[in-house]
Scaffold this motif. Sequence first.
Motif, short mmCIF file in Angstrom:
data_model
loop_
_atom_site.label_atom_id
_atom_site.label_comp_id
_atom_site.label_asym_id
_atom_site.label_seq_id
_atom_site.Cartn_x
_atom_site.Cartn_y
_atom_site.Cartn_z
N LYS A 430 1.17 -1.14 0.23
CA LYS A 430 0.33 -0.46 -0.25
C LYS A 430 1.19 0.82 -0.14
CE LYS A 430 -3.76 -2.01 1.93
NZ LYS A 430 -4.91 -2.13 3.60
N GLY A 431 1.93 1.42 -0.71
CA GLY A 431 3.13 2.38 -0.61
C GLY A 431 3.61 2.78 0.15
N ALA A 432 4.68 1.36 1.22
CA ALA A 432 4.50 2.03 2.66
C ALA A 432 6.40 2.78 2.47
CB ALA A 432 4.92 0.20 3.34
N LEU A 433 6.67 2.52 1.47
CA LEU A 433 8.41 2.84 1.53
C LEU A 433 7.64 4.03 0.61
CD1 LEU A 433 10.80 2.65 1.59
CD2 LEU A 433 10.52 1.50 -1.54
N THR A 434 6.57 4.52 -0.22
CA THR A 434 6.45 6.15 -0.57
C THR A 434 6.45 6.84 0.45
OG1 THR A 434 5.90 4.50 -2.39
CG2 THR A 434 5.59 7.19 -2.34
N VAL A 435 5.51 6.15 1.40
CA VAL A 435 4.76 7.30 2.58
C VAL A 435 6.16 7.69 3.46
CG1 VAL A 435 3.56 7.64 4.50
CG2 VAL A 435 2.27 6.07 2.11
N GLN A 436 7.17 6.66 3.50
CA GLN A 436 8.49 6.39 3.79
C GLN A 436 8.94 7.57 3.39
OE1 GLN A 436 10.55 3.19 5.13
NE2 GLN A 436 11.76 4.28 6.74
#
Length: 606
Positions: A430-436
């Motif tokens: 769910k886009g975890a790396l992009t959020v980080q």
Amino acid sequence: MARTGSGRNSKLDSFLKRNTDRAVYERIRAYEPCVVMSESVNKVFMHVVLSDECVYLAEYPPRALTAAVRFSQVRHVELVNDLPDFLSGKDRERCQHIRVVYVTTNPAGRKEDVQRKDQKRLPALPPAPPRSYQPSASSTVKGDANHLSAPPIRNQTHEGGEELQVLKTVRSASCPDPETLSLRHLPRFPIQPASPTRSLHSPVSPILSPTLPSSASHRSPKSPEPGQVTKRRGSVLARLLMRERVSGGERDGEGAEREAELHLYAVSQMSRIYLHLHSSWNSFVIRSTLILDPLHRKRCGLSSSPSPHKHPTAMSWERTAHLFWQLSAELLQQGISLESQYLLLQELRTAAHRNTTLRKLFWRSSDVCVFLVQTLEDSMQSCQSSEVLPTDVLTTDQLLLSTLITQTLAVMFRETEVEPARLSILTAKKGALTVQLLLAVVCDPELHTHQEESSLQSELRTLLAEYLDAACSLLFELVVLGQEASRCSSAEVFLTLGWIFRVLQPHPHLLSFIGYQAQQVVLVLSDPQLEVLSPTQSVLLYQRCRVLLACLQYSCHLGQHLRSHFREEFRYYVKPSCAEEKLPLHYPISQPAQKLVTQLLTLILQ
């Protein structure tokens, strides 16, 4: 390479791979069938092939590849809201009409010498499309790309009524006319022996040095060698398109500069050709402007020649991959010192500027990307933590490292939007790396300290300003990603601008960070001592304006903040005339940047 529209076309892909150098083939970013209209072609169903420098057109089926418009000539690319009269029914309503305006010195309707060899005279060609194609009150630029299913194309004819047919040529598809192809005349670079090991402390890494020519298996044995010109006859379509080619003599003063138009009508329900075309042009404008800056060329280890058309790397994919994985292994090893980490990242950033293949390889494995995002997050938290004094030398090192990581990530995003692995990494979990990454890149633009101003404090402020510039460039790449996703109907692509700003909204320093970027636009355009912007400053101005425009258009929270805090500054200090004076005409990015300044000023003053 991305295959848009109806997907991969094995015949076209094979034709392109067989008839172009490997370095050229790897720079082709997308292709898609479209109906094409220009001064020389009247509603012909063709393949539109996009590279990082040019729009090519190929017959359907492919027999020749001809440069239609080079991005150095393009002034703007837009969607036009109209109803093409050569389509009918739902296809007419769903058609995605792309208008490319470019500059040429070739007189309209000029007959090239190649036509003299024709035994049959070609029918008269129609004039350029009327100016009514420009958006107006009744025909405006669309905010979202419309899609259409593959329409039944009528027999396309000229105004004289004679049907234009693409005649089969006598030459083999594996041995095209180099004059038509216009791809094999790229500069050749001397072959240098590859070092068996990589030196981390040398100014130029082996990744940066050209080592191997294009694979021999890539080029057909029947293909002409570079520099050869065969005398075989080109196709009718190739000869038509040659009318638009601007020769060197014409550039020297034969004919006045004028605008021309290329119209593309997408014929695929899943068409993304507009997104790829606009992105390719945008990347070219940034790259060709930055390369004018001597400091940028020196930092990136590029040639002293400012020509954006020269590609200094001739390294094979296999050799590049070997060196990249070797560098990655050293970067990811346990117990690596901060100094070694910095040197390796410098090498990676420099190599990525020079080598498109390396940028693609970066996204083939998530290890390095995850490591960089995590390191950036840890470093920025330490820089702005109350436990670490701003005067500590550690903060200086961490700011330097954070800036380098941010610059490296921004380069990796550039010109890799068609790489499937990139989307997979950014959308995973769910886009975890992009959020980080989004939460890590935004920071407080102020140094909060109770100590008196010192030379170290001044150095820290300079380093923080450099980081904020790099952070804006990276955020710009994420904004471009969000804009492309906003136009895509796929449920898997959720990284829209709305999603990006929802992720950023809880960040405690978001308002001050965006406010800093707005303040820099005001300062750059109002500073009387800054008469002309450097190429790097011009690109940064363009990127800041794109980020601020996205804030105004897709975030009510940020839009309200910008209007309430910066309306008066923009009203009195930001003028379109100031942008015209400070952006030299010979910068490719000047006109797009001036247009963005005008749009930004209009939205803030609303």
